[in-house]
Every structure is written in C-alpha cells, then in structure tokens.
Motif scaffolding. Structure first.
Motif, PDB file in Angstrom:
ATOM      1  N   ILE A 105       0.824  -1.146  -0.158  1.00  0.00           N
ATOM      2  CA  ILE A 105      -0.235  -0.151  -0.045  1.00  0.00           C
ATOM      3  C   ILE A 105       0.877   1.280   0.043  1.00  0.00           C
ATOM      4  CG2 ILE A 105      -1.958  -1.092   1.171  1.00  0.00           C
ATOM      5  CD1 ILE A 105      -1.203   0.293   3.547  1.00  0.00           C
ATOM      6  N   ARG A 106       0.618   2.414  -0.414  1.00  0.00           N
ATOM      7  CA  ARG A 106       0.928   3.439  -0.476  1.00  0.00           C
ATOM      8  C   ARG A 106       0.589   4.480   0.963  1.00  0.00           C
ATOM      9  NH1 ARG A 106       4.096   6.281  -4.702  1.00  0.00           N
ATOM     10  NH2 ARG A 106       4.417   8.374  -4.092  1.00  0.00           N
ATOM     11  N   LYS A 107       1.480   4.401   1.700  1.00  0.00           N
ATOM     12  CA  LYS A 107       1.360   5.247   2.888  1.00  0.00           C
ATOM     13  C   LYS A 107       2.423   5.277   3.811  1.00  0.00           C
ATOM     14  CE  LYS A 107      -2.850   4.457   4.822  1.00  0.00           C
ATOM     15  NZ  LYS A 107      -3.739   5.726   5.389  1.00  0.00           N
ATOM     16  N   SER A 108       2.562   6.129   4.743  1.00  0.00           N
ATOM     17  CA  SER A 108       3.696   6.060   5.643  1.00  0.00           C
ATOM     18  C   SER A 108       3.415   5.154   6.754  1.00  0.00           C
ATOM     19  CB  SER A 108       3.698   7.542   6.177  1.00  0.00           C
ATOM     20  OG  SER A 108       3.102   7.765   7.274  1.00  0.00           O
ATOM     21  N   PHE A 113      -0.069   4.198   8.858  1.00  0.00           N
ATOM     22  CA  PHE A 113      -0.593   2.631   8.707  1.00  0.00           C
ATOM     23  C   PHE A 113      -0.596   2.320  10.380  1.00  0.00           C
ATOM     24  CE2 PHE A 113       0.217  -1.902   8.631  1.00  0.00           C
ATOM     25  CZ  PHE A 113      -0.807  -2.391   7.899  1.00  0.00           C
ATOM     26  N   LEU A 114       0.312   2.676  11.198  1.00  0.00           N
ATOM     27  CA  LEU A 114       0.161   2.317  12.508  1.00  0.00           C
ATOM     28  C   LEU A 114      -0.830   2.746  13.285  1.00  0.00           C
ATOM     29  CD1 LEU A 114       1.598   0.622  14.883  1.00  0.00           C
ATOM     30  CD2 LEU A 114       2.999   2.673  15.206  1.00  0.00           C
ATOM     31  N   GLU A 115      -1.100   4.180  12.877  1.00  0.00           N
ATOM     32  CA  GLU A 115      -2.290   4.733  13.785  1.00  0.00           C
ATOM     33  C   GLU A 115      -3.587   4.364  13.415  1.00  0.00           C
ATOM     34  OE1 GLU A 115      -1.600   8.950  12.495  1.00  0.00           O
ATOM     35  OE2 GLU A 115       0.136   9.142  13.814  1.00  0.00           O
ATOM     36  N   GLU A 116      -3.737   3.449  12.272  1.00  0.00           N
ATOM     37  CA  GLU A 116      -4.881   2.806  11.855  1.00  0.00           C
ATOM     38  C   GLU A 116      -5.052   1.613  12.475  1.00  0.00           C
ATOM     39  OE1 GLU A 116      -4.731   3.442   7.695  1.00  0.00           O
ATOM     40  OE2 GLU A 116      -5.315   5.443   7.739  1.00  0.00           O
ATOM     41  N   LEU A 117      -4.094   1.068  12.965  1.00  0.00           N
ATOM     42  CA  LEU A 117      -4.233  -0.483  13.625  1.00  0.00           C
ATOM     43  C   LEU A 117      -4.597  -0.347  15.025  1.00  0.00           C
ATOM     44  CD1 LEU A 117      -0.963  -1.843  11.979  1.00  0.00           C
ATOM     45  CD2 LEU A 117      -3.487  -2.317  11.393  1.00  0.00           C
ATOM     46  N   THR A 118      -4.779  -1.460  15.609  1.00  0.00           N
ATOM     47  CA  THR A 118      -5.179  -1.506  17.076  1.00  0.00           C
ATOM     48  C   THR A 118      -3.865  -1.444  17.837  1.00  0.00           C
ATOM     49  OG1 THR A 118      -7.017  -2.974  16.751  1.00  0.00           O
ATOM     50  CG2 THR A 118      -5.906  -2.982  18.973  1.00  0.00           C
ATOM     51  N   PRO A 119      -3.769  -0.338  18.695  1.00  0.00           N
ATOM     52  CA  PRO A 119      -2.504   0.064  19.345  1.00  0.00           C
ATOM     53  C   PRO A 119      -2.042  -1.039  20.359  1.00  0.00           C
ATOM     54  CG  PRO A 119      -4.185   1.832  19.872  1.00  0.00           C
ATOM     55  CD  PRO A 119      -4.842   0.640  18.954  1.00  0.00           C
ATOM     56  N   ASP A 120      -2.676  -1.804  20.919  1.00  0.00           N
ATOM     57  CA  ASP A 120      -2.303  -2.938  21.845  1.00  0.00           C
ATOM     58  C   ASP A 120      -1.793  -4.210  21.246  1.00  0.00           C
ATOM     59  OD1 ASP A 120      -3.209  -1.277  24.106  1.00  0.00           O
ATOM     60  OD2 ASP A 120      -5.206  -2.732  24.196  1.00  0.00           O
ATOM     61  N   HIS A 121      -1.774  -4.221  19.890  1.00  0.00           N
ATOM     62  CA  HIS A 121      -1.543  -5.501  19.170  1.00  0.00           C
ATOM     63  C   HIS A 121      -0.222  -5.146  18.319  1.00  0.00           C
ATOM     64  CE1 HIS A 121      -5.824  -6.779  20.029  1.00  0.00           C
ATOM     65  NE2 HIS A 121      -4.662  -7.598  20.607  1.00  0.00           N
ATOM     66  N   PHE A 122      -0.025  -3.926  18.105  1.00  0.00           N
ATOM     67  CA  PHE A 122       0.974  -3.553  16.837  1.00  0.00           C
ATOM     68  C   PHE A 122       2.004  -2.591  17.585  1.00  0.00           C
ATOM     69  CE2 PHE A 122      -2.349  -5.120  14.264  1.00  0.00           C
ATOM     70  CZ  PHE A 122      -1.926  -5.954  13.463  1.00  0.00           C
ATOM     71  N   ILE A 123       3.113  -2.760  17.460  1.00  0.00           N
ATOM     72  CA  ILE A 123       4.251  -1.745  17.943  1.00  0.00           C
ATOM     73  C   ILE A 123       5.397  -1.687  16.974  1.00  0.00           C
ATOM     74  CG2 ILE A 123       5.509  -3.850  19.185  1.00  0.00           C
ATOM     75  CD1 ILE A 123       5.726  -1.770  21.409  1.00  0.00           C
ATOM     76  N   ARG A 124       5.887  -0.575  17.041  1.00  0.00           N
ATOM     77  CA  ARG A 124       7.217  -0.128  16.218  1.00  0.00           C
ATOM     78  C   ARG A 124       8.281  -0.803  16.728  1.00  0.00           C
ATOM     79  NH1 ARG A 124       6.955   5.148  12.707  1.00  0.00           N
ATOM     80  NH2 ARG A 124       8.835   4.355  10.920  1.00  0.00           N
ATOM     81  N   VAL A 125       9.143  -1.584  16.149  1.00  0.00           N
ATOM     82  CA  VAL A 125      10.505  -2.158  16.793  1.00  0.00           C
ATOM     83  C   VAL A 125      11.504  -1.504  15.939  1.00  0.00           C
ATOM     84  CG1 VAL A 125       9.268  -4.357  17.235  1.00  0.00           C
ATOM     85  CG2 VAL A 125      10.302  -4.044  14.935  1.00  0.00           C
ATOM     86  N   TYR A 178       9.931  -0.979  10.672  1.00  0.00           N
ATOM     87  CA  TYR A 178       9.078  -2.197  10.737  1.00  0.00           C
ATOM     88  C   TYR A 178       8.147  -1.975  11.997  1.00  0.00           C
ATOM     89  CZ  TYR A 178      12.553  -4.562   8.163  1.00  0.00           C
ATOM     90  OH  TYR A 178      13.436  -5.069   7.178  1.00  0.00           O
ATOM     91  N   VAL A 179       6.788  -2.344  11.811  1.00  0.00           N
ATOM     92  CA  VAL A 179       5.960  -2.453  12.874  1.00  0.00           C
ATOM     93  C   VAL A 179       5.332  -3.843  12.913  1.00  0.00           C
ATOM     94  CG1 VAL A 179       3.477  -2.010  13.257  1.00  0.00           C
ATOM     95  CG2 VAL A 179       4.811  -0.254  12.228  1.00  0.00           C
ATOM     96  N   VAL A 180       5.294  -4.577  14.074  1.00  0.00           N
ATOM     97  CA  VAL A 180       4.973  -5.904  14.044  1.00  0.00           C
ATOM     98  C   VAL A 180       3.876  -5.938  14.953  1.00  0.00           C
ATOM     99  CG1 VAL A 180       7.285  -6.567  13.977  1.00  0.00           C
ATOM    100  CG2 VAL A 180       6.437  -6.102  16.156  1.00  0.00           C
ATOM    101  N   CYS A 181       3.271  -7.175  14.827  1.00  0.00           N
ATOM    102  CA  CYS A 181       1.917  -7.583  15.596  1.00  0.00           C
ATOM    103  C   CYS A 181       2.581  -8.497  16.717  1.00  0.00           C
ATOM    104  CB  CYS A 181       0.792  -8.465  14.666  1.00  0.00           C
ATOM    105  SG  CYS A 181      -0.410  -9.150  15.727  1.00  0.00           S
ATOM    106  N   ILE A 182       2.154  -8.176  17.937  1.00  0.00           N
ATOM    107  CA  ILE A 182       2.905  -9.043  19.020  1.00  0.00           C
ATOM    108  C   ILE A 182       2.423 -10.243  19.117  1.00  0.00           C
ATOM    109  CG2 ILE A 182       3.740  -6.799  20.353  1.00  0.00           C
ATOM    110  CD1 ILE A 182       1.350  -7.211  22.183  1.00  0.00           C
TER     111      ILE A 182
END
Length: 128
Positions: free
Chosen positions: A66-69, A73-85, A89-93
C-alpha cells in the motif's frame, strides 16, 4: 477488528490506496481495480517500509503493498497489538516467536530491533 486489503501480492505489483474507513465495523477499505478482500487485522504479521510503500506480510505468507507512511498505517491499527520495533518495521506482538537482538516472527525473515524502540517493545512482554 477487520482490515481490508487488495487481493494480490508484491510480486504482481498490485498497489492500493486507503479510501475510507467503515467506523461501524472497524474495517479499513483499500481500493484498486482488483476486487477487495477483507482480512482480519490479526492476520497481519508485520509491515515494512519499501521506498514509498508499505509491504504488509500476512500469516498465510502473502505480501501486499500500500502507498502510505508507516506511521499513518500504525495509527490505523489496534495499538495494543501492533508496535514499532524499528524505523522500518511495525510488528503484531501476537505473531512474535523469538526475541534476541532481532525479532523472529511466525513468517518472514528476522527483523532488527532499533535501539530507540527496544525498551518499549520489550515492555509488552513478561520476561521469565
């Protein structure tokens, strides 16, 4: 929560842009000329920056672009499940297998953990 993605993968060059969000059901809708496919957000293993795009790696091994920063993208995901490492990279814990100097996910290659993200990332786990 559901996450909409375009059916396809990185190799066939399908590119999508977020057009809107269905607030009633928590869906993100990504549109392109191909049919859209609804995927549970929890099927996302990680997202990685690739030039001006984000490559999203799914549990089934598929990759989507997708074309997006990464921050958008991180702001549109559930904060408790996704974190920037890492800055790339952003990962689903929920899909982390091993953590050492890198993080190994259920699919894909090991990902680096950036110094400035390490403490926050590790705080999401209980260390025994």
């Amino acid at each position: 929560m559901l996450f909409g993605v375009v059916n396809g993968d990185v190799t066939n060059g399908i590119i999508a842009n977020v057009q809107g969000r269905d607030f009633r059901s928590g869906n993100l809708i990504l549109h392109n000329i191909s049919p859209s496919e609804m995927i549970l957000e929890e099927k996302i293993v990680y997202a990685a920056v690739e030039k001006n795009y984000i490559c999203i790696k799914l549990v089934d091994g598929r990759s989507l672009r997708i074309r997006k920063s990464l921050q958008q993208f991180l702001e549109e995901l559930t904060p408790d499940h996704f974190i920037r490492v890492h800055k790339k990279y952003v990962v689903c814990i929920n899909h982390v297998r091993f953590v050492d100097t890198e993080v190994t996910m259920v699919v894909g290659n090991p990902l680096p953990i950036g110094r400035e993200y390490k403490d926050d990332f590790l705080s999401h786990f209980r260390i025994c």
